[in-house]
Each structure stands twice: as C-alpha cells, then as structure tokens.
Design an enzyme around this catalytic site. Structure first.
Site, PDB file in Angstrom:
ATOM      1  N   PHE A 272       7.774  12.955  12.461  1.00  0.00           N
ATOM      2  CA  PHE A 272       7.523  11.534  11.752  1.00  0.00           C
ATOM      3  C   PHE A 272       8.341  10.684  12.560  1.00  0.00           C
ATOM      4  O   PHE A 272       9.410  10.619  12.769  1.00  0.00           O
ATOM      5  CB  PHE A 272       7.779  11.611  10.332  1.00  0.00           C
ATOM      6  CG  PHE A 272       6.543  12.677   9.491  1.00  0.00           C
ATOM      7  CD1 PHE A 272       5.484  12.052   8.963  1.00  0.00           C
ATOM      8  CD2 PHE A 272       6.717  13.864   9.488  1.00  0.00           C
ATOM      9  CE1 PHE A 272       4.414  12.677   8.447  1.00  0.00           C
ATOM     10  CE2 PHE A 272       5.860  14.633   8.908  1.00  0.00           C
ATOM     11  CZ  PHE A 272       4.610  14.053   8.254  1.00  0.00           C
TER      12      PHE A 272
ATOM     13  N   GLU B 120      -5.377   7.613   2.223  1.00  0.00           N
ATOM     14  CA  GLU B 120      -5.105   9.108   1.801  1.00  0.00           C
ATOM     15  C   GLU B 120      -4.297   9.927   2.786  1.00  0.00           C
ATOM     16  O   GLU B 120      -4.879  10.973   3.025  1.00  0.00           O
ATOM     17  CB  GLU B 120      -6.413   9.608   1.619  1.00  0.00           C
ATOM     18  CG  GLU B 120      -7.073   9.083   0.178  1.00  0.00           C
ATOM     19  CD  GLU B 120      -6.377   9.186  -1.179  1.00  0.00           C
ATOM     20  OE1 GLU B 120      -5.265  10.130  -1.258  1.00  0.00           O
ATOM     21  OE2 GLU B 120      -6.854   8.494  -2.147  1.00  0.00           O
TER      22      GLU B 120
ATOM     23  N   TRP C   4      -4.432  -3.156  -0.352  1.00  0.00           N
ATOM     24  CA  TRP C   4      -5.306  -2.326   0.038  1.00  0.00           C
ATOM     25  C   TRP C   4      -5.677  -1.488  -1.379  1.00  0.00           C
ATOM     26  O   TRP C   4      -5.736  -0.259  -1.047  1.00  0.00           O
ATOM     27  CB  TRP C   4      -4.990  -1.644   1.352  1.00  0.00           C
ATOM     28  CG  TRP C   4      -5.199  -2.353   2.309  1.00  0.00           C
ATOM     29  CD1 TRP C   4      -4.090  -2.721   3.261  1.00  0.00           C
ATOM     30  CD2 TRP C   4      -6.150  -3.055   3.088  1.00  0.00           C
ATOM     31  NE1 TRP C   4      -4.482  -3.673   4.178  1.00  0.00           N
ATOM     32  CE2 TRP C   4      -6.033  -3.820   3.966  1.00  0.00           C
ATOM     33  CE3 TRP C   4      -7.703  -3.087   2.741  1.00  0.00           C
ATOM     34  CZ2 TRP C   4      -6.521  -4.414   4.907  1.00  0.00           C
ATOM     35  CZ3 TRP C   4      -8.641  -3.707   3.647  1.00  0.00           C
ATOM     36  CH2 TRP C   4      -8.070  -4.321   4.778  1.00  0.00           C
TER      37      TRP C   4
ATOM     38  N   ARG D 207     -17.763   6.895  -3.602  1.00  0.00           N
ATOM     39  CA  ARG D 207     -17.067   8.232  -3.837  1.00  0.00           C
ATOM     40  C   ARG D 207     -15.420   7.644  -3.951  1.00  0.00           C
ATOM     41  O   ARG D 207     -14.679   8.117  -4.769  1.00  0.00           O
ATOM     42  CB  ARG D 207     -16.994   8.868  -2.610  1.00  0.00           C
ATOM     43  CG  ARG D 207     -16.482  10.535  -2.953  1.00  0.00           C
ATOM     44  CD  ARG D 207     -15.121  10.551  -2.613  1.00  0.00           C
ATOM     45  NE  ARG D 207     -14.945  10.171  -1.347  1.00  0.00           N
ATOM     46  CZ  ARG D 207     -14.027   9.401  -0.580  1.00  0.00           C
ATOM     47  NH1 ARG D 207     -12.954   9.021  -1.636  1.00  0.00           N
ATOM     48  NH2 ARG D 207     -13.755   9.080   0.617  1.00  0.00           N
TER      49      ARG D 207
ATOM     50  N   CYS E 185      -0.731  13.070  -6.969  1.00  0.00           N
ATOM     51  CA  CYS E 185      -1.975  12.505  -7.028  1.00  0.00           C
ATOM     52  C   CYS E 185      -2.804  12.388  -5.761  1.00  0.00           C
ATOM     53  O   CYS E 185      -4.005  12.713  -5.836  1.00  0.00           O
ATOM     54  CB  CYS E 185      -1.630  11.150  -7.440  1.00  0.00           C
ATOM     55  SG  CYS E 185      -0.622  11.139  -9.068  1.00  0.00           S
TER      56      CYS E 185
END
Ligand SMILES: Cc1cc2nc3c(=O)[nH]c(=O)nc-3n(C[C@H](O)[C@H](O)[C@H](O)COP(=O)(O)OP(=O)(O)OC[C@H]3O[C@@H](n4cnc5c(N)ncnc54)[C@H](O)[C@@H]3O)c2cc1C
Length: 393
Positions: free
Chosen positions: A393, A373, A167, A95, A248
């Site tokens: 954050f 992600e 990565w 996937r 994206c």
C-alpha cells in the site's frame, strides 16, 4: 429469434436457485422492467434520482433484507445478492441507492448501534420512511480513510463534529448521516468513531455534486459539518476504530459482486439482441465470426462472474467469507462487467453511444463502481498481500 435470458448464461447458474429465490428474482426483475427500464434513459440524461421509487423498493422488502428484527427481512445473503443483481440490471445508481441505505447505513446501525439507535432508525429505514447515507470519504482521504480530517471533540455530554465528506451517495436526501470522525480516544483500535447525525442538525449541510458523467441517476453530495453538536447517545457504541467502517464496506462490496453481474447481463442481452437484427454485408451481425467471438468472450466473463457471486454467497452464509474473498469478488466482477459493457457498446456501433441502449450508461456507471467501495487497485493490493505477505500500500 433472439435468445431469452436463460440462454445468455451458458452455465445456467440460476438453475440452483430455490423456488423462493426465483420468486424474489422475478418480482425484482418485474419491477425493473415496469418502472425502471422505460424511464431510466431520460432520468439518466436529466441527472435525476426518482424519489417515488423509495416506497416501491421498501415494498419489495429490499431495505434491511438480511437483518433479523427491527423491520428487517431475515433473508439469506444470496437472496439479497440476487435482488441487487436484478436492480443493477436496471441501473447501477438504483443498486447504489439500496447499497447505501441497506448495506452501509442500516447494517452499520445493526452491527454497531445501541438498542435505542436500532429501534429509532431501523424500522423506519426498512419501510423507506427514513433515508440514510454513509460519510467516510473526504476531499483528501479516499483510498486511505485513516487520513481523515473530520474530527469529533467531546464538549460536556455532547460531541462537536467538524469536517467535510465528499462523494456521498444520497447525501442531500437523507434523514440521517452515518459520519466517521477522528476522536482523541486512544485505545488499540484507534480513534475513529461513527456518529448518527440527523441531517437537520444545526451546522450540517449537503450540496449535490453536478456535472457527473457517471451515476447520473443517483444523488452524490458533499457534506459539510460545521460545529455540529450531537449527544453521546448518537455515537455508535460498538464502532471503535476504522475496522467498524470497513466491515460496513464489506457488506456493500458483497452486494456489488452480484450487482455487477446484473449490469453485465443487461449489456450482453442487448448485444445479442442487436446482433440478431442488425444486418451488415447482407448478413445478421450475429452470423459473423468476429461478433460471435465478442459475444462468447462476454458470456464467459459474465457466467464466471455469476459463479464467483454465488460462491461468495455460500461462503458468507456459512460464516467463512473473509475480506480477501470479498475483495476478489468486487475486483473480478466489476472488471468483468466493465469489459462486457465496453464490448457490448462496440457491437452496437454508433448506436452504442446512444442512451436509447443501455451499454453506454452501464459503461459510464461502472467507472464509478470500479472506483468506489475500494478501488480496483486497492483490492489488487489486498489480494497481493494475501498471496505474498507483503503490504504494497
Ligand atoms: C459515484 C460515487 C459514489 C460514492 N459514494 C460514496 C459514499 O456514499 N460514501 C463514501 O464515503 N464514499 C463514496 N464514494 C467515494 C469513493 O469511495 C472514493 O472515491 C474511493 O474510495 C477512492 O477514493 P478517491 O476518489 O479519493 O481516490 P484516491 O484515493 O485519490 O485514488 C486515486 C487513484 O490512486 C489509486 N491508488 C490509491 N492508493 C494507491 C496505492 N497505495 N497504490 C496504488 N494505487 C493507489 C487508486 O486506486 C485510484 O486509481 C463514492 C464515489 C463515487 C464515484
């Protein structure tokens, strides 16, 4: 008798699928059963991604499935999600391969590219004749990509790009890398821009990351850009600022919401099957209340995650899905799948640590999915800010 898949989902969520979606589900599931499941344990152990699968995936129409034109399939978001769910029931690496090719790279070109760029790359990526990767993360900038050091400087009509991306899924097998780099452009959207860098460009190199204990059947690379020169026509003209890269990622996260449900199903089915045949204290494991408690908890997490994915698809198809909705889905569904994989592993006892059964492989893979992600923690902060108005954050 062991139950079939239909019985694994206590809410019969697939009953709402259209005939077309059922056909798609069954064809992708058939592909996974025929081509992936018999081989995935050995590929995983060998740390290998099987490139022959690319044409099969293209023939299933999965690359650019939701794009209109340019070789895309014009499918609904839910159909794409279902295809990814079935692929991840095979392996998260499979996937991931599709998410990077389709959701990240093709979508990036589709959303932000020029007509020439779309015509150049999308049809051959849809047919699997060209592969793409998405270079955002750097050794010192993961959760906070705004801190990236990769830079692009204008030299006449060209851009010179320097930096390191790490990565990067599919990095060493790609024909084109969508590279995000800091520029000196100063407008309200910031200086980050996206560049389509052919991987045979002088100064571009990719080295695979070895010794991975997760996503072993997927290629992950470090990319170096040393004075790579690309013409301005290779810059994505509509991608201005980090928000372009983030949109994206939103597309790919949507796919993960469905994919995680597939990995969870594989683990749950394995645990149910195993518990029917394994006898302990002269009884099937399945007849023990503690096993049933585990299975019911897993099945509840699984069906809830399935509902979340379907709801997100409805929001997306009606144009109402927000980044916070997607964060909710990614965070919830990956955490659920991770929990299910771990619990399924325990139902299998010592056999649970064998690659002969899928839970330990899914469990290790889902550690990557939990982190990439947008990490679980970063999505928590997105939702915390949504609820309170405070950025933590
Ligand atoms: C198998 C795999 C494939 C990948 N594929 C790609 C790819 O194709 N393209 C790409 O660009 N990247 C890819 N990535 C990279 C991935 O997106 C990053 O690993 C991810 O964004 C996290 O960055 P990091 O690893 O640098 O962790 P860090 O950002 O260093 O975070 C470390 C820990 O700190 C936590 N943390 C960070 N900030 C905060 C905060 N403010 N508050 C609380 N906790 C915080 C994180 O949640 C995490 O737990 C991939 C990663 C893996 C594992």
């Amino acid at each position: 008798m062991p139950p079939n898949t239909q019985d694994t989902d206590l809410l019969d969520i697939d009953d709402i699928l259209s005939e077309e979606e059922i056909l798609l589900r069954d064809s992708v599931r058939g592909f996974v059963e025929d081509k992936i499941l018999p081989n995935i344990a050995s590929w995983y152990e060998a740390g290998r991604f099987e490139l022959d699968l690319v044409k099969d995936l293209a023939n299933l129409g999965i690359f650019g499935m939701t794009l209109d034109g340019y070789g895309g399939g014009g499918a609904r978001a839910r159909a794409y999600g279902i295809a990814l769910r079935e692929l991840e029931a095979g392996d998260s690496g499979l996937r991931s391969f599709v998410s990077v090719q389709s959701s990240l790279t093709m979508n990036g070109i589709y959303m932000f590219g020029s007509e020439e760029q779309k015509n150049e790359w999308l049809p051959k990526m849809a047919s699997g004749d060209a592969l793409g990767c998405f270079g955002l993360t750097e050794p010192d900038a993961g959760s906070n990509p705004a801190a990236m050091k990769t830079n692009a400087v204008q030299k006449g009509g060209d851009w010179e790009i320097n930096g390191v991306k790490t990565w990067i899924t599919n990095g060493s097998i790609s024909d084109v890398a969508l590279v995000w780099a800091q520029t000196e452009e100063t407008n309200s959207t910031g200086g980050i821009r996206g560049f389509l860098v052919p991987t045979d460009s002088k100064g571009f190199s990719a080295t695979d990351i070895s010794e991975k204990a997760s996503m072993r059947a997927s290629i992950t690379s470090e990319i170096s850009l040393n004075g790579v020169l690309v013409p301005d026509e290779f810059r994505l003209p509509e991608a201005t600022g980090l928000k372009a890269a983030l949109s994206c990622l939103s597309e790919a996260r949507f796919g993960i919401c469905f994919g995680a449900v597939g990995a969870a199903r594989s683990c749950l089915e394995t645990a149910i099957d195993y518990s029917q045949t394994r006898e302990v204290f002269a009884k099937p494991l399945a007849a023990l209340a503690l096993t049933q408690d585990k299975l019911v908890n897993m099945a509840t997490l699984y069906s809830n995650a399935g509902l979340v994915a379907m709801h997100l698809a409805a929001l997306k198809e009606s144009g109402k899905a927000t980044p916070a909705h997607i964060s909710y889905g990614k965070r919830n569904n990956v955490a659920a799948a991770r929990e299910i994989a771990r619990e399924a592993r325990s139902v299998l006892g010592a056999n649970g640590i064998s690659l002969a059964y899928p839970p330990i492989r899914h469990m290790a893979n889902l550690e990557s999915v939990y982190t990439y992600e947008g990490t679980h923690e970063i999505h928590t902060l997105v939702l915390g800010q949504k609820l309170t108005g405070h950025s933590a954050f």
